[in-house]
Design an enzyme around this catalytic site. Sequence first.
Site, PDB file in Angstrom:
ATOM      1  N   LYS A  49      -3.683   1.759  11.632  1.00  0.00           N
ATOM      2  CA  LYS A  49      -4.129   1.063  10.262  1.00  0.00           C
ATOM      3  C   LYS A  49      -3.546  -0.181   9.113  1.00  0.00           C
ATOM      4  O   LYS A  49      -4.328  -0.281   8.831  1.00  0.00           O
ATOM      5  CB  LYS A  49      -4.980   2.167   9.804  1.00  0.00           C
ATOM      6  CG  LYS A  49      -5.808   3.058  11.002  1.00  0.00           C
ATOM      7  CD  LYS A  49      -6.753   4.207  10.032  1.00  0.00           C
ATOM      8  CE  LYS A  49      -5.819   5.086  10.244  1.00  0.00           C
ATOM      9  NZ  LYS A  49      -6.189   6.768  10.547  1.00  0.00           N
ATOM     10  N   LYS A  50      -2.619   0.642   8.966  1.00  0.00           N
ATOM     11  CA  LYS A  50      -1.994  -0.381   7.806  1.00  0.00           C
ATOM     12  C   LYS A  50      -1.359  -1.466   8.429  1.00  0.00           C
ATOM     13  O   LYS A  50      -1.738  -2.454   7.108  1.00  0.00           O
ATOM     14  CB  LYS A  50      -0.534   1.188   7.041  1.00  0.00           C
ATOM     15  CG  LYS A  50      -0.742   2.155   6.398  1.00  0.00           C
ATOM     16  CD  LYS A  50      -1.614   1.738   5.194  1.00  0.00           C
ATOM     17  CE  LYS A  50      -1.870   3.050   4.982  1.00  0.00           C
ATOM     18  NZ  LYS A  50      -3.362   3.014   3.786  1.00  0.00           N
ATOM     19  N   THR A  86      -9.768  10.314  -0.518  1.00  0.00           N
ATOM     20  CA  THR A  86     -10.127   9.191  -1.433  1.00  0.00           C
ATOM     21  C   THR A  86     -11.118   8.984  -1.604  1.00  0.00           C
ATOM     22  O   THR A  86     -12.184   9.572  -1.867  1.00  0.00           O
ATOM     23  CB  THR A  86      -8.831   8.331  -1.236  1.00  0.00           C
ATOM     24  OG1 THR A  86      -7.356   8.832  -1.005  1.00  0.00           O
ATOM     25  CG2 THR A  86      -8.643   7.654  -2.310  1.00  0.00           C
ATOM     26  N   SER A 135      -1.566   6.499  14.328  1.00  0.00           N
ATOM     27  CA  SER A 135      -2.413   6.072  13.987  1.00  0.00           C
ATOM     28  C   SER A 135      -3.052   5.707  12.170  1.00  0.00           C
ATOM     29  O   SER A 135      -3.347   5.548  12.246  1.00  0.00           O
ATOM     30  CB  SER A 135      -3.089   8.464  13.912  1.00  0.00           C
ATOM     31  OG  SER A 135      -4.225   8.072  13.046  1.00  0.00           O
ATOM     32  N   ARG A 140      -8.457  14.452  19.720  1.00  0.00           N
ATOM     33  CA  ARG A 140      -7.446  14.760  18.699  1.00  0.00           C
ATOM     34  C   ARG A 140      -8.170  16.172  18.278  1.00  0.00           C
ATOM     35  O   ARG A 140      -7.714  17.083  18.365  1.00  0.00           O
ATOM     36  CB  ARG A 140      -6.492  13.714  18.264  1.00  0.00           C
ATOM     37  CG  ARG A 140      -5.886  13.323  19.113  1.00  0.00           C
ATOM     38  CD  ARG A 140      -4.706  12.069  17.827  1.00  0.00           C
ATOM     39  NE  ARG A 140      -4.593  12.856  17.915  1.00  0.00           N
ATOM     40  CZ  ARG A 140      -3.906  12.339  16.253  1.00  0.00           C
ATOM     41  NH1 ARG A 140      -3.980  11.161  15.653  1.00  0.00           N
ATOM     42  NH2 ARG A 140      -2.614  13.201  15.020  1.00  0.00           N
ATOM     43  N   ASP A 152       1.186  -1.141   0.130  1.00  0.00           N
ATOM     44  CA  ASP A 152      -0.098   0.078  -0.303  1.00  0.00           C
ATOM     45  C   ASP A 152       0.857   1.303  -0.461  1.00  0.00           C
ATOM     46  O   ASP A 152       2.171   1.714   0.486  1.00  0.00           O
ATOM     47  CB  ASP A 152      -1.052   0.131   1.257  1.00  0.00           C
ATOM     48  CG  ASP A 152      -2.257   1.398   1.321  1.00  0.00           C
ATOM     49  OD1 ASP A 152      -2.029   1.535   0.021  1.00  0.00           O
ATOM     50  OD2 ASP A 152      -2.668   1.125   2.175  1.00  0.00           O
ATOM     51  N   LYS A 153       0.489   2.381  -0.368  1.00  0.00           N
ATOM     52  CA  LYS A 153       0.834   3.215  -0.227  1.00  0.00           C
ATOM     53  C   LYS A 153      -0.231   4.936   0.559  1.00  0.00           C
ATOM     54  O   LYS A 153      -1.409   4.244   0.425  1.00  0.00           O
ATOM     55  CB  LYS A 153       1.647   4.429  -1.370  1.00  0.00           C
ATOM     56  CG  LYS A 153       0.622   4.815  -2.368  1.00  0.00           C
ATOM     57  CD  LYS A 153       1.318   6.560  -2.033  1.00  0.00           C
ATOM     58  CE  LYS A 153      -0.963   7.326  -2.054  1.00  0.00           C
ATOM     59  NZ  LYS A 153      -0.696   8.259  -2.585  1.00  0.00           N
ATOM     60  N   HIS A 154       0.424   5.440   1.697  1.00  0.00           N
ATOM     61  CA  HIS A 154      -0.043   6.502   2.063  1.00  0.00           C
ATOM     62  C   HIS A 154       0.264   8.313   2.279  1.00  0.00           C
ATOM     63  O   HIS A 154       1.483   7.925   1.710  1.00  0.00           O
ATOM     64  CB  HIS A 154      -0.499   5.943   3.519  1.00  0.00           C
ATOM     65  CG  HIS A 154      -1.005   6.808   4.280  1.00  0.00           C
ATOM     66  ND1 HIS A 154      -2.996   6.796   4.133  1.00  0.00           N
ATOM     67  CD2 HIS A 154      -1.328   8.016   4.981  1.00  0.00           C
ATOM     68  CE1 HIS A 154      -3.516   7.669   5.609  1.00  0.00           C
ATOM     69  NE2 HIS A 154      -1.902   8.739   5.733  1.00  0.00           N
ATOM     70  N   SER A 155      -0.969   8.957   1.978  1.00  0.00           N
ATOM     71  CA  SER A 155       0.100  10.170   1.943  1.00  0.00           C
ATOM     72  C   SER A 155      -0.043  10.690   2.538  1.00  0.00           C
ATOM     73  O   SER A 155      -2.046  10.958   3.771  1.00  0.00           O
ATOM     74  CB  SER A 155      -0.589  11.050   0.428  1.00  0.00           C
ATOM     75  OG  SER A 155      -0.558  12.421   0.706  1.00  0.00           O
TER      76      SER A 155
HETATM   77  N1  URA Z   1      -4.327  10.813   9.153  1.00  0.00           N
HETATM   78  C1  URA Z   1      -4.527   9.687  10.426  1.00  0.00           C
HETATM   79  O1  URA Z   1      -4.956   8.665   9.322  1.00  0.00           O
HETATM   80  N2  URA Z   1      -4.048   9.967  11.642  1.00  0.00           N
HETATM   81  C2  URA Z   1      -3.363  11.580  11.840  1.00  0.00           C
HETATM   82  O2  URA Z   1      -2.927  11.701  12.804  1.00  0.00           O
HETATM   83  C3  URA Z   1      -3.164  12.378  10.870  1.00  0.00           C
HETATM   84  C4  URA Z   1      -3.623  11.749   9.406  1.00  0.00           C
END
Ligand code: URA
Length: 453
Positions: A191-192, A124, A187, A172, A84-87
């Site tokens: 999830k990843k 997304t 965070s 938060r 996966d990629k995450h931005s």
């Molecule tokens: N994206 C997230 O999933 N968590 C954060 O804390 C900031 C950006």
Amino acid sequence: MLLPQEIIRRKRDGAALAAADIQALVAGIADGRVSEAQMGAFAMAVCCRGMDTAEAVALTLAMRDSGERLRWDGAQQLPGPVVDKHSTGGVGDTVSLMLGPMLAACGCFVPMISGRGLGHTGGTLDKLESIPGYRVQPSLAQLQRVVREVGVAIVGAGERLAPADRRLYAVRDVTATVESMPLITASILAKKLAAGLQALVLDVKFGSGAFMQEPAAASALAQSLVQVGQDAGLPTRALLTDMDQPLAPAAGNALELSLTLDYLSGRDRPARLHELVMALGGSLLLQAGQVSHWSEAEGRLQRALDSGQAAERFARMVAGLGGPADLLERSQRYLAAAPVVKAVPVPPEARAAGLSRVASIDTRALGIVVVQLGGGRRRSEDRIDPAVGLSALAPVGAVLERGTPVALVHAANPASADAAVAAVQAAYRWTDPAAAWAKRPVVAGMIEPRVVP
Ligand code: URA
């Protein structure tokens, strides 16, 4: 086990927390034993005192374990790597929508857990929801089936993956504790990790449209993400990328979706966007061992596009998650169009002074224009208007001939269109077309984990 208030007290006083205490606290966050006040106090203590790498790893793993985890072994075994990629978020960032299907066409499997728009940035999931019927929260069984059959499913974390993050994030968001390096790191990575990945590449942005505007802050976040990911057992790399201008020439949900379809089907591939898609995809193919050289990675990704296989994967993903089977052929039938479309002229003062080259863009301000048009949320319960946004955005360095607009505003009514035209004009800075100008690369660097001797 220590009481939650004792754990918070320790962090407040600057001590490093034991993994067992972090696990206990996160379990309490997930099942409701830890109150919102305690979550807020904990988040503020971490924000002020920080966490070392071992604590951040413990927090990440505890959040990963707060819900279900996708498993890709046994009966779910896949014939390729799970990646996966995450931005970290930006404006006009459509990379996930393009890269997910491209990686699937290259033999990878991509359970892409994505988010919604946050602040001025697009999300997304919001973009995908501009497709009628697309389910961003399928059951875990449906998610696994689509990943197995199509190779890619772009969905939300829902209630079941890393639920402690969902609760803590909501607190938060309203307690000024979003901008904490270890909290952001845990965070994103929890999830990843819950998605069962074998390799991850992160797109960490800096510049006027990024959350971390300074390159040094973005680099520190990238290092934290890469190290914690690696120490938590997930091979992770990060690219540092420029968000001083929108990545794609469009910002807004259906507009970005439409741009994605043009990209995948080869009608239009904006150069900067393509460069970043290839860099992130190449990094992942190398990390996952799918290729041994950069040029091989580039060839595989380009063929995935040019053969139409990436477009076909996108179409099958959409159909597999409840959207129309003929989205690619008949996108205009499905994607909402705004009733008012208005060109943004170069401001007359700039024209009169002979300034027609784009010098710089306040990219965050453009993101806010999209939110104000109704393409993002002011409050979490707001409904998004998928049709609104900006298109044909002039990039930095462009020289605009007389009559060429800076952008097109897509609005729900004439009044919001007029306000957006003025706000887009205010977001652009102009210079003499003869002035020296150097193109900035979109990828500024790569962060790899520290090698421990
Ligand atoms: N994206 C997230 O999933 N968590 C954060 O804390 C900031 C950006």
